[in-house]
Design a protein around this motif. Structure first.
Motif, PDB file in Angstrom:
ATOM      1  N   UNK A 278       4.116  -4.268  -2.526  1.00 45.15           N
ATOM      2  CA  UNK A 278       5.679  -4.203  -2.974  1.00 45.15           C
ATOM      3  C   UNK A 278       5.778  -3.239  -4.311  1.00 45.15           C
ATOM      4  N   UNK A 279       6.507  -2.335  -4.260  1.00 44.51           N
ATOM      5  CA  UNK A 279       6.536  -1.448  -5.464  1.00 44.51           C
ATOM      6  C   UNK A 279       6.632  -2.358  -6.686  1.00 44.51           C
ATOM      7  N   UNK A 280       5.537  -2.013  -7.689  1.00 41.50           N
ATOM      8  CA  UNK A 280       5.671  -2.692  -8.948  1.00 41.50           C
ATOM      9  C   UNK A 280       6.873  -2.225  -9.879  1.00 41.50           C
ATOM     10  N   UNK A 281       7.110  -3.514 -10.537  1.00 39.68           N
ATOM     11  CA  UNK A 281       8.337  -3.239 -11.677  1.00 39.68           C
ATOM     12  C   UNK A 281       7.992  -2.414 -12.842  1.00 39.68           C
ATOM     13  N   UNK A 282       6.601  -2.662 -13.076  1.00 42.02           N
ATOM     14  CA  UNK A 282       6.017  -1.972 -14.321  1.00 42.02           C
ATOM     15  C   UNK A 282       4.436  -1.564 -13.891  1.00 42.02           C
ATOM     16  N   UNK A 283       4.084  -0.634 -15.026  1.00 42.18           N
ATOM     17  CA  UNK A 283       2.779  -0.112 -14.818  1.00 42.18           C
ATOM     18  C   UNK A 283       1.934  -1.346 -14.597  1.00 42.18           C
ATOM     19  N   UNK A 284       0.890  -1.000 -13.845  1.00 45.40           N
ATOM     20  CA  UNK A 284      -0.326  -1.962 -13.518  1.00 45.40           C
ATOM     21  C   UNK A 284      -1.423  -1.997 -14.195  1.00 45.40           C
ATOM     22  N   UNK A 285      -2.272  -2.994 -14.423  1.00 48.17           N
ATOM     23  CA  UNK A 285      -3.778  -2.991 -14.837  1.00 48.17           C
ATOM     24  C   UNK A 285      -4.477  -1.887 -14.057  1.00 48.17           C
ATOM     25  N   UNK A 286      -5.511  -1.204 -14.683  1.00 48.33           N
ATOM     26  CA  UNK A 286      -6.201  -0.215 -14.093  1.00 48.33           C
ATOM     27  C   UNK A 286      -6.701  -0.550 -12.871  1.00 48.33           C
ATOM     28  N   UNK A 287      -7.505  -1.864 -12.564  1.00 48.72           N
ATOM     29  CA  UNK A 287      -8.153  -2.309 -11.402  1.00 48.72           C
ATOM     30  C   UNK A 287      -6.914  -2.736 -10.411  1.00 48.72           C
ATOM     31  N   UNK A 288      -6.142  -2.026  -9.773  1.00 50.52           N
ATOM     32  CA  UNK A 288      -5.110  -2.340  -9.172  1.00 50.52           C
ATOM     33  C   UNK A 288      -4.767  -1.400  -7.786  1.00 50.52           C
ATOM     34  N   UNK A 289      -4.390  -2.056  -6.881  1.00 49.82           N
ATOM     35  CA  UNK A 289      -4.035  -0.964  -5.653  1.00 49.82           C
ATOM     36  C   UNK A 289      -2.874  -1.625  -4.962  1.00 49.82           C
ATOM     37  N   UNK A 290      -1.848  -1.067  -5.408  1.00 44.98           N
ATOM     38  CA  UNK A 290      -0.681  -1.317  -4.601  1.00 44.98           C
ATOM     39  C   UNK A 290       0.029  -0.160  -3.725  1.00 44.98           C
ATOM     40  N   UNK A 291       0.308  -0.508  -2.313  1.00 40.50           N
ATOM     41  CA  UNK A 291       0.803   0.536  -1.405  1.00 40.50           C
ATOM     42  C   UNK A 291       2.073   0.128  -0.769  1.00 40.50           C
ATOM     43  N   UNK A 292       3.222   0.264  -1.418  1.00 41.56           N
ATOM     44  CA  UNK A 292       4.384  -0.051  -0.823  1.00 41.56           C
ATOM     45  C   UNK A 292       4.703   0.460   0.528  1.00 41.56           C
ATOM     46  N   UNK A 293       3.891   1.627   1.090  1.00 41.75           N
ATOM     47  CA  UNK A 293       4.053   1.938   2.303  1.00 41.75           C
ATOM     48  C   UNK A 293       3.482   0.909   3.628  1.00 41.75           C
ATOM     49  N   UNK A 294       2.833   0.169   2.903  1.00 46.89           N
ATOM     50  CA  UNK A 294       2.188  -1.049   3.921  1.00 46.89           C
ATOM     51  C   UNK A 294       3.147  -2.143   4.159  1.00 46.89           C
ATOM     52  N   UNK A 295       3.155  -2.556   5.419  1.00 46.76           N
ATOM     53  CA  UNK A 295       4.095  -3.693   5.567  1.00 46.76           C
ATOM     54  C   UNK A 295       3.535  -5.065   5.110  1.00 46.76           C
ATOM     55  N   UNK A 296       2.243  -5.299   4.776  1.00 49.00           N
ATOM     56  CA  UNK A 296       1.554  -6.463   4.646  1.00 49.00           C
ATOM     57  C   UNK A 296       0.566  -6.354   3.519  1.00 49.00           C
ATOM     58  N   UNK A 297       0.221  -6.995   2.535  1.00 45.12           N
ATOM     59  CA  UNK A 297      -0.782  -7.291   1.783  1.00 45.12           C
ATOM     60  C   UNK A 297      -2.122  -7.336   2.755  1.00 45.12           C
ATOM     61  N   UNK A 298      -2.009  -8.038   3.625  1.00 43.20           N
ATOM     62  CA  UNK A 298      -3.128  -8.275   4.594  1.00 43.20           C
ATOM     63  C   UNK A 298      -3.695  -7.019   5.211  1.00 43.20           C
ATOM     64  N   UNK A 299      -2.780  -6.184   5.617  1.00 44.31           N
ATOM     65  CA  UNK A 299      -3.232  -4.786   5.833  1.00 44.31           C
ATOM     66  C   UNK A 299      -4.002  -4.066   4.892  1.00 44.31           C
ATOM     67  N   UNK A 300      -3.533  -3.994   3.579  1.00 40.81           N
ATOM     68  CA  UNK A 300      -4.059  -3.412   2.448  1.00 40.81           C
ATOM     69  C   UNK A 300      -5.634  -4.090   2.331  1.00 40.81           C
ATOM     70  N   UNK A 301      -5.774  -5.510   2.332  1.00 39.34           N
ATOM     71  CA  UNK A 301      -6.919  -6.161   2.130  1.00 39.34           C
ATOM     72  C   UNK A 301      -7.871  -5.759   3.353  1.00 39.34           C
ATOM     73  N   UNK A 302      -7.286  -5.686   4.572  1.00 40.90           N
ATOM     74  CA  UNK A 302      -8.523  -5.258   5.580  1.00 40.90           C
ATOM     75  C   UNK A 302      -8.854  -3.858   5.346  1.00 40.90           C
ATOM     76  N   UNK A 303      -8.064  -3.018   4.985  1.00 44.88           N
ATOM     77  CA  UNK A 303      -8.565  -1.744   4.495  1.00 44.88           C
ATOM     78  C   UNK A 303      -9.306  -1.805   3.372  1.00 44.88           C
ATOM     79  N   UNK A 304      -9.476  -2.401   2.475  1.00 40.91           N
ATOM     80  CA  UNK A 304     -10.246  -2.542   1.334  1.00 40.91           C
ATOM     81  C   UNK A 304     -11.983  -3.165   1.764  1.00 40.91           C
ATOM     82  N   UNK A 305     -11.194  -4.181   2.602  1.00 38.23           N
ATOM     83  CA  UNK A 305     -12.719  -4.786   3.090  1.00 38.23           C
ATOM     84  C   UNK A 305     -13.608  -4.008   4.054  1.00 38.23           C
ATOM     85  N   UNK A 306     -12.856  -3.312   4.746  1.00 39.92           N
ATOM     86  CA  UNK A 306     -13.572  -2.276   5.584  1.00 39.92           C
ATOM     87  C   UNK A 306     -14.279  -1.373   5.205  1.00 39.92           C
TER      88      UNK A 306
END
Length: 137
Positions: A106-134
């Motif tokens: 989800x698009x963050x409402x404010x700046x995020x901490x350095x160690x962050x990964x937010x991808x609004x073009x993905x439809x689920x956080x699970x997709x992001x986690x899968x990509x990162x684990x892969x």
């Protein structure tokens, strides 16, 4: 992004105050990852209400997942990994910790901490986690 958290012995994973299947699945997978790396891991959500939706209760029971309901402000040693919620967001109770990281879709409402990964073009956080684990061995 995940390797940046491995310098911490303790990782706390926080779901939104009203966790959904997506955030629970992400917490489950990330807990397994960090446990395999020898880390101490706790998973929780805050807010005033425990998980009551029958499908989510069944999901937690089927996989024996220790997702704790911790109402109120929390002290989290080590790193705090927030899933589909961000510091200052309306869907999460604040926590105190040494380091904060955010994963989400989800698009963050404010700046995020350095160690962050937010991808609004993905439809689920699970997709992001899968990509990162892969990509993380």
């Amino acid at each position: 992004m995940l390797p940046a958290l491995l310098c911490h012995d303790h990782i706390t994973i926080q779901c939104p105050d009203a966790p959904d299947a997506d955030s629970i699945a992400c917490a489950f997978a990330l807990r397994a990852f960090f446990l395999r790396k020898g880390k101490t891991v706790a998973c929780f959500y805050a807010g005033k209400n425990p998980v009551e939706r029958p499908n989510l209760v069944e999901m937690l029971n089927q996989v024996s997942f220790p997702l704790e309901h911790r109402p109120g402000l929390q002290d989290c040693p080590g790193a705090l990994l927030m899933l589909n919620c961000q510091p200052g967001g309306k869907n999460v109770t604040p926590a105190r910790c040494d380091r904060v990281a955010v994963l989400g879709c989800h698009q963050p409402p404010a700046p995020l901490p350095d160690a962050s990964d937010v991808r609004p073009h993905l439809s689920s956080c699970a997709t992001l986690v899968w990509l990162l684990l892969k990509e993380t061995k």
